[in-house]
Design an enzyme around this catalytic site. Structure first.
Site, PDB file in Angstrom:
ATOM      1  N   ASP A 136      25.182 -65.170  88.442  1.00 25.98           N
ATOM      2  CA  ASP A 136      24.562 -65.221  89.882  1.00 25.98           C
ATOM      3  C   ASP A 136      24.483 -63.773  90.627  1.00 25.98           C
ATOM      4  OD1 ASP A 136      24.319 -65.239  92.594  1.00 25.98           O
ATOM      5  OD2 ASP A 136      25.970 -66.684  92.903  1.00 25.98           O
ATOM      6  N   LYS A 138      18.652 -60.533 100.434  1.00 26.38           N
ATOM      7  CA  LYS A 138      19.738 -59.436 100.806  1.00 26.38           C
ATOM      8  C   LYS A 138      19.307 -58.217 100.071  1.00 26.38           C
ATOM      9  CE  LYS A 138      22.788 -63.399  99.550  1.00 26.38           C
ATOM     10  NZ  LYS A 138      23.735 -63.698 100.957  1.00 26.38           N
ATOM     11  N   CYS A 185      31.159 -69.389 102.305  1.00 31.42           N
ATOM     12  CA  CYS A 185      30.635 -70.421 101.289  1.00 31.42           C
ATOM     13  C   CYS A 185      31.298 -70.255  99.977  1.00 31.42           C
ATOM     14  CB  CYS A 185      29.236 -70.407 100.994  1.00 31.42           C
ATOM     15  SG  CYS A 185      27.986 -70.393 102.642  1.00 31.42           S
ATOM     16  N   HIS A 220      30.535 -68.516  94.726  1.00 32.14           N
ATOM     17  CA  HIS A 220      29.732 -69.023  95.921  1.00 32.14           C
ATOM     18  C   HIS A 220      29.508 -70.694  95.846  1.00 32.14           C
ATOM     19  CE1 HIS A 220      26.592 -69.417  98.729  1.00 32.14           C
ATOM     20  NE2 HIS A 220      26.816 -68.499  99.616  1.00 32.14           N
ATOM     21  N   GLN A 280      24.749 -60.824  95.001  1.00 32.51           N
ATOM     22  CA  GLN A 280      25.402 -59.669  95.672  1.00 32.51           C
ATOM     23  C   GLN A 280      25.250 -58.467  94.899  1.00 32.51           C
ATOM     24  OE1 GLN A 280      26.385 -59.573  98.695  1.00 32.51           O
ATOM     25  NE2 GLN A 280      26.174 -61.787  99.375  1.00 32.51           N
TER      26      GLN A 280
HETATM   27  N1  PMP Z   1      25.495 -66.446  95.497  1.00 36.89           N
HETATM   28  C1  PMP Z   1      26.208 -65.564  96.014  1.00 36.89           C
HETATM   29  C2  PMP Z   1      27.050 -64.624  95.321  1.00 36.89           C
HETATM   30  C3  PMP Z   1      25.828 -65.185  97.479  1.00 36.89           C
HETATM   31  O1  PMP Z   1      26.329 -64.349  98.082  1.00 36.89           O
HETATM   32  C4  PMP Z   1      24.870 -66.072  98.083  1.00 36.89           C
HETATM   33  C5  PMP Z   1      24.528 -66.088  99.639  1.00 36.89           C
HETATM   34  N2  PMP Z   1      25.492 -65.787 100.701  1.00 36.89           N
HETATM   35  C6  PMP Z   1      24.218 -66.861  97.271  1.00 36.89           C
HETATM   36  C7  PMP Z   1      24.597 -67.228  95.845  1.00 36.89           C
HETATM   37  C8  PMP Z   1      23.196 -67.908  97.939  1.00 36.89           C
HETATM   38  O2  PMP Z   1      21.989 -67.324  98.466  1.00 36.89           O
HETATM   39  P1  PMP Z   1      20.917 -67.762  99.121  1.00 36.89           P
HETATM   40  O3  PMP Z   1      21.681 -68.541 100.355  1.00 36.89           O
HETATM   41  O4  PMP Z   1      20.012 -66.868  99.475  1.00 36.89           O
HETATM   42  O5  PMP Z   1      20.211 -68.883  98.114  1.00 36.89           O
END
Ligand code: PMP
Length: 417
Positions: free
Chosen positions: A211, A237, A375, A134, A214
């Site tokens: 990270d 999430k 993203c 991401h 998910q």
């Molecule tokens: N890493 C991953 C794998 C994600 O899916 C996301 C959110 N789509 C993020 C980081 C970032 O999360 P946040 O926008 O809540 O900071």
């Protein structure tokens, strides 16, 4: 005391109808149709337990924390610090001081980039990520490279969306100081073989950041068993409110790191001549934190534990299997990402129809999916698509909702010819 982690291995039978009743928003209609919410990977809906915890907190226990000598402040502090214990147990951390509350996974990763990495990396040092990341686990490292001359290396994936482990291993060398990996890909659902990857990184003496944005909503996570140094995730999430997230860091690392932001609550003493900083995790929690967010996060974790993470994972896997099989029958549909192990995400494109048009057509049937690059633009480039349609599943989704998705896709196909 009740052992929450033990509870997770003996889940109660899965009752979606009862679970759905816990999510008031699922009673909504969209354009005269029942809401079919298939975008939990972007953000999960909130159960009554979380809504009520927030309401109760603001209504009967609200005050600022850590400063007041009066009862309300002491109660709020207890709730906030109690939330740290709940998170510690939930992810199997060794010490409650290893849990730093931040806004979200993005902030957690940036915190590590701005503190640990600033302090420990120099020009020419290498950071290895994967092609699955991401933007939150790409851009902070690019920004660091601009400031410090560090080098970003990217482990490739194969056509199914699995990291090529040999190539990953080949990237690791004595210059590699950090390996920053997603646990689960938000865009295509790949579950990385973290144990193997972390073992390879550790064999080279690298620091490892995961990270987990998910992963934590979908599977039991044990940071000790994984052996990573940092683990980042967002509360929203995980059925908790927006604005609260977690950075787990091994205590010796957190203790060695300089502060992230300066201000109240992160100091030991301040004078105009010299300021000393509080110990971890307070050192990284400057200013009034998201107290209610922590209350909500603790309630969300209790809610999940009441159902059982293993039961949730099994349910979502059955939805994933159903969706994968039935989407393959939709004419002109191409699944993007068919990794060996996947979390509850299906990403796809429909031949000749832009993903945004598919998303808009599905919305007319009350079906909420995510369309775009998720993203993860570099990943979209690898698959040669500008965007995909992504349906993501959570514990409240049902086989009937997947049937509704497939029917609406077939209708869309007919409309667009
Ligand atoms: N890493 C991953 C794998 C994600 O899916 C996301 C959110 N789509 C993020 C980081 C970032 O999360 P946040 O926008 O809540 O900071």
């Amino acid at each position: 005391m009740r052992d929450e982690r033990a509870d997770m291995s003996t889940p109660a039978p899965f009752d979606t109808a009862a679970i759905r009743k816990e999510f008031p928003i699922l009673e909504r209609e969209i354009r005269g149709k029942p809401l079919v919410y298939l975008d939990s990977a972007a953000s999960a809906q909130k159960p009554r337990a979380v809504l009520e915890a927030l309401q109760n907190f603001y209504q009967s226990a609200y005050a600022n924390i850590h400063r007041g000598v009066y009862q309300l402040s002491a109660e709020a502090t207890e709730l906030y610090e109690g939330g740290r214990d709940v998170v510690q147990k939930f992810i199997g951390a060794q010490d409650r001081r290893e849990i730093v509350f931040v806004r979200n996974a993005t902030e957690a990763i940036n915190l590590v980039a701005r503190t640990w990495a600033e302090e420990n990396l120099e020009a020419g040092d290498e950071i290895v990520i994967t092609a699955l990341e991401h933007h939150a686990n790409i851009v902070p490292w690019q920004m660091l490279a601009e400031r410090h001359g560090t080098v970003l290396r990217v482990a490739p994936i194969d056509e199914r969306g699995d990291v090529v482990l040999d190539a990953f291993e080949a990237l690791l060398n004595e210059r590699t100081k950090l390996v920053a990996l997603t646990h689960v890909s938000n865009a295509i659902g790949t579950v990385n073989p973290l144990e193997k990857m972390i073992a390879l990184a550790k064999a080279q003496g690298c620091c490892v950041l995961v990270d987990g944005a998910q992963a934590v909503p979908h599977r039991a996570v044990d940071v000790e068993a994984l052996g990573c140094d940092f683990y980042a995730f967002s509360g929203h999430k995980l059925f908790a409110p927006t604005g609260i997230g977690v950075l787990h860091g091994r205590l010796p690392l957190l203790e060695s790191m300089p502060p992230f932001m300066g201000g109240g609550d992160m100091i030991e003493s301040v004078s105009f001549e010299r300021t000393t900083y509080a110990a971890a995790p307070q050192r990284f929690e400057a200013g009034t934190p998201d107290i209610a967010g922590v209350v909500g996060l603790a309630a969300a974790i209790h809610f999940i534990e009441g159902i059982g993470m293993n039961a949730i994972e099994a349910w979502e896997q059955s939805l994933l299997e159903q969706a994968t099989a039935s989407l393959e029958d939709v004419a002109g549909l191409r699944l993007i990402g068919q990794a060996r192990e996947k979390a509850a995400v299906v990403s796809f494109v429909l031949d000749g129809i832009h993903a945004h048009d598919v998303g808009t057509a599905l919305d007319r049937s009350g079906i909420a999916v995510r369309v775009g690059h998720h993203c993860a633009q570099p990943l979209m480039d690898i698959f040669g698509v500008p965007a995909t349609v992504r349906a993501s599943f959570s514990l409240y989704n049902t086989p009937a909702e997947i049937d509704a998705l497939v029917a609406a896709l077939n209708e869309t196909r007919e409309i667009f010819g």
